[in-house]
Write a protein that holds these residues in place. Structure first.
Motif, PDB file in Angstrom:
ATOM      1  N   LEU A 201       0.827  -1.203   0.000  1.00 36.23           N
ATOM      2  CA  LEU A 201       0.000   0.000   0.000  1.00 36.23           C
ATOM      3  C   LEU A 201       0.864   1.257   0.000  1.00 36.23           C
ATOM      4  CD1 LEU A 201      -2.888   1.274   0.317  1.00 36.23           C
ATOM      5  CD2 LEU A 201      -2.497   1.140   2.793  1.00 36.23           C
ATOM      6  N   PHE A 202       1.915   1.258   0.806  1.00 39.57           N
ATOM      7  CA  PHE A 202       2.788   2.427   0.901  1.00 39.57           C
ATOM      8  C   PHE A 202       3.942   2.401  -0.116  1.00 39.57           C
ATOM      9  CE2 PHE A 202       0.773   2.541   5.092  1.00 39.57           C
ATOM     10  CZ  PHE A 202       0.505   3.887   5.223  1.00 39.57           C
ATOM     11  N   GLY A 203       4.065   1.307  -0.840  1.00 37.52           N
ATOM     12  CA  GLY A 203       5.130   1.223  -1.830  1.00 37.52           C
ATOM     13  C   GLY A 203       6.502   1.036  -1.223  1.00 37.52           C
ATOM     14  N   ILE A 204       6.584   0.283  -0.133  1.00 36.63           N
ATOM     15  CA  ILE A 204       7.856   0.046   0.547  1.00 36.63           C
ATOM     16  C   ILE A 204       8.167  -1.452   0.484  1.00 36.63           C
ATOM     17  CG2 ILE A 204       9.088   0.190   2.735  1.00 36.63           C
ATOM     18  CD1 ILE A 204       7.235   2.555   3.437  1.00 36.63           C
ATOM     19  N   PRO A 205       9.203  -1.844  -0.256  1.00 30.42           N
ATOM     20  CA  PRO A 205       9.532  -3.275  -0.371  1.00 30.42           C
ATOM     21  C   PRO A 205       9.886  -3.883   0.980  1.00 30.42           C
ATOM     22  CG  PRO A 205      10.661  -1.992  -2.069  1.00 30.42           C
ATOM     23  CD  PRO A 205      10.080  -1.015  -1.100  1.00 30.42           C
ATOM     24  N   VAL A 206       9.320  -5.039   1.275  1.00 30.88           N
ATOM     25  CA  VAL A 206       9.576  -5.694   2.552  1.00 30.88           C
ATOM     26  C   VAL A 206      11.058  -5.995   2.722  1.00 30.88           C
ATOM     27  CG1 VAL A 206       9.088  -7.727   3.977  1.00 30.88           C
ATOM     28  CG2 VAL A 206       7.258  -6.680   2.640  1.00 30.88           C
ATOM     29  N   ARG A 207      11.736  -6.309   1.632  1.00 34.72           N
ATOM     30  CA  ARG A 207      13.145  -6.695   1.754  1.00 34.72           C
ATOM     31  C   ARG A 207      14.061  -5.526   2.108  1.00 34.72           C
ATOM     32  NH1 ARG A 207      15.263  -8.172  -4.321  1.00 34.72           N
ATOM     33  NH2 ARG A 207      14.232  -6.509  -5.491  1.00 34.72           N
ATOM     34  N   CYS A 208      13.527  -4.303   2.073  1.00 33.07           N
ATOM     35  CA  CYS A 208      14.301  -3.138   2.509  1.00 33.07           C
ATOM     36  C   CYS A 208      14.197  -2.911   4.012  1.00 33.07           C
ATOM     37  CB  CYS A 208      13.814  -1.876   1.784  1.00 33.07           C
ATOM     38  SG  CYS A 208      14.156  -1.861   0.019  1.00 33.07           S
ATOM     39  N   LEU A 209      13.331  -3.657   4.678  1.00 33.21           N
ATOM     40  CA  LEU A 209      13.070  -3.446   6.096  1.00 33.21           C
ATOM     41  C   LEU A 209      13.872  -4.408   6.964  1.00 33.21           C
ATOM     42  CD1 LEU A 209       9.181  -3.072   5.899  1.00 33.21           C
ATOM     43  CD2 LEU A 209      10.876  -1.231   6.054  1.00 33.21           C
TER      44      LEU A 209
END
Length: 490
Positions: A201-209
């Motif tokens: 939804l926010f356009g934030i890749p999970v693998r960046c977290l």
């Protein structure tokens, strides 16, 4: 041979590092301010590289001359929602950090308004520019090159704790703790995992977290240049959560308020995931000893920062230390209310468009009335949150434990007890956020057997009991609520 814990408290205004001894007291301390950037209205930024250099300098300073076996562990407490984006290869930030006070994500949140209920259901948080999901998304939308790097997995995105852990371990550990993760609006707080739908939804890749770990988990060991090697990192928490732990609020119904630039009012509600019907956030308090503590929380944007405004921008008093003396020259605010919505209103209103006002002045209003109104605004904002907490939890709060610089102001503390109609107990030790993280790290490392065994925590602090007549309290609160309505946009 004396043994110690190193505690980092990365606050909004400074990098603070402490050496905590076996009695739980601070043996050495270091503090270095970092720059604040305000590139345009509503934007607040930090240079994460400057923060890292200051932290490294601080750790080196407080551990100078110590043997490796004397340094049992390292804990971290941090300004929470502040968001850092950095290069995983170099550890260097790719842009300024977006500070928790920053509201650049308001337009993005408005565009996602249809998803507000889904966000709250999973995260316990309102859809708000206050949280890192909107902050990071706004940065990526404004910079297509960074968005492309994120999509390719070439960026790390995290809160300040994860950035410091990454740098301290020389990139070997990319983790955050459950308390910080729960404040991002990207974490399902029931499952304690990043939620893929919210990230999309926010356009934030999970693998960046970062990976999510318990607050007393294993965050690796120090392995970077300029810092003693081999210190085990554990006891990682957001600053407000660390203060809750340091205040000993381990049982359901116990509550604390931490006063800093803003303030956090937090109540332990046990091991069941809570929900709020009155404008509060539901978060993870901390993960400790295999258990997860949940909390209800209200965050106030301007507390001590209001007093800084009095001195630096309004020039009404020469120094924050003079505020109490000036306020005591009058016996009340004379009907004046100052609502410090300089960057909007936080809990329980979540009105980013609200702006500060001074209201209720008359021809007899003097500087001291405005100064006193500014001081009282700190207590009024806490009262708004505590009222919501009582409604949500059903708990009849009888004592509020408090910490932070403003607790030295006896006029404010008595007014807080009066306006809340409950006892207020000040922590005997200062720097509770750092101490909380340090205590947890020390317990994990075996330096302390538990909170109850730490001598420093058995020292009594100043205590205040309510003395205001009920009718006077009700009249003051009615006036405050009217002032808040004047500055709200919804």
């Amino acid at each position: 041979m004396e043994r110690y814990v190193v505690a980092i408290d990365q606050s909004t205004s400074a990098s603070k590092v402490f050496l905590i001894d076996e009695t739980g007291r601070i043996a050495r301390r270091f503090s270095k301010a970092h720059k604040q950037f305000y590139p345009q209205a509503g934007y607040v930024e930090h240079d994460a590289a400057e923060i890292w250099h200051n932290v490294r300098e601080g750790v080196a300073a407080v551990t100078e001359g110590l043997l490796p076996q004397q340094m049992m562990a390292l804990g971290i407490s941090n300004q929470r929602e502040t968001t850092v984006l950095w290069d995983p290869l170099t550890g260097e930030p790719v842009c300024h950090a977006v500070v928790w006070q920053d509201v650049r994500g308001e337009a993005l949140c408005e565009s996602l308004a249809a998803h507000a209920d889904a966000v709250r259901a999973k995260t316990g948080l309102a859809l708000s520019a206050y949280y890192p999901a909107a902050k990071a998304a706004s940065v990526l939308r404004a910079n297509p090159a960074l968005a492309a790097r994120a999509a390719a997995g070439e960026l790390c995105i995290g809160t300040v704790d994860s950035y410091l852990v990454y740098r301290l371990t020389d990139g070997k550990t990319f983790q955050t703790d459950v308390s910080n993760a729960s404040r991002t609006a990207l974490c399902d707080i029931a499952r304690l995992q990043w939620d893929e739908d919210l990230c999309a939804l926010f356009g934030i890749p999970v693998r960046c977290l970062p990976q999510i770990a318990p607050s007393d988990g294993d965050f690796g060991v120090t392995a970077c240049a300029g810092v003693p090697a081999g210190m085990r990192i554990t006891g990682v928490m957001g600053d407000s959560h660390a203060a809750l732990f340091g205040q000993g609020c381990l049982e359901r119904g116990m509550a604390k308020a931490t006063f800093g630039t803003g303030s956090s009012v937090m109540m332990n509600v046990g091991e069941a995931v809570p929900s709020s019907q009155n404008g509060l956030s539901a978060s993870v308090g901390f993960g400790f000893g295999g258990r997860t503590c949940y909390v209800l929380e209200g965050n106030i944007t301007c507390s001590a920062d209001t007093l800084v405004w009095l001195t630096q921008q309004a020039a009404m008093v020469p120094d924050v230390a003079d505020v109490e003396a000036v306020a005591r020259t009058v016996d009340s605010s004379g009907g004046v209310y100052l609502v410090p919505a300089f960057s909007g209103l936080g809990a329980p209103y979540f009105d980013g468009g609200a702006r500060a006002i001074i209201t209720g002045m008359n021809r007899g209003t003097a500087r001291a009335h405005i100064v006193r109104a500014a001081l009282e605004s700190i207590a009024y904002q806490d009262a708004d949150v505590i009222t919501a907490m009582r409604l949500d939890s059903g708990e009849a709060l009888t004592e509020l434990r408090v910490d932070g610089g403003p607790t030295k102001n006896a006029l404010l503390m008595q007014f807080l007890a009066d306006i809340l109609n409950c006892g207020v107990r000040c922590a005997a030790q200062s720097e509770l956020s750092a101490l909380g993280a340090g205590y947890m790290a020390g317990i994990s490392a075996g330096l302390y057997t538990g909170l109850a065994a730490i001598p420093a925590l058995r020292e009594p602090g100043a205590a205040y009991t309510p003395a205001m007549p009920p009718a006077a309290r009700a009249a003051l609160l009615t006036g405050w609520q009217g002032a808040v309505r004047q500055c709200r946009t919804h």
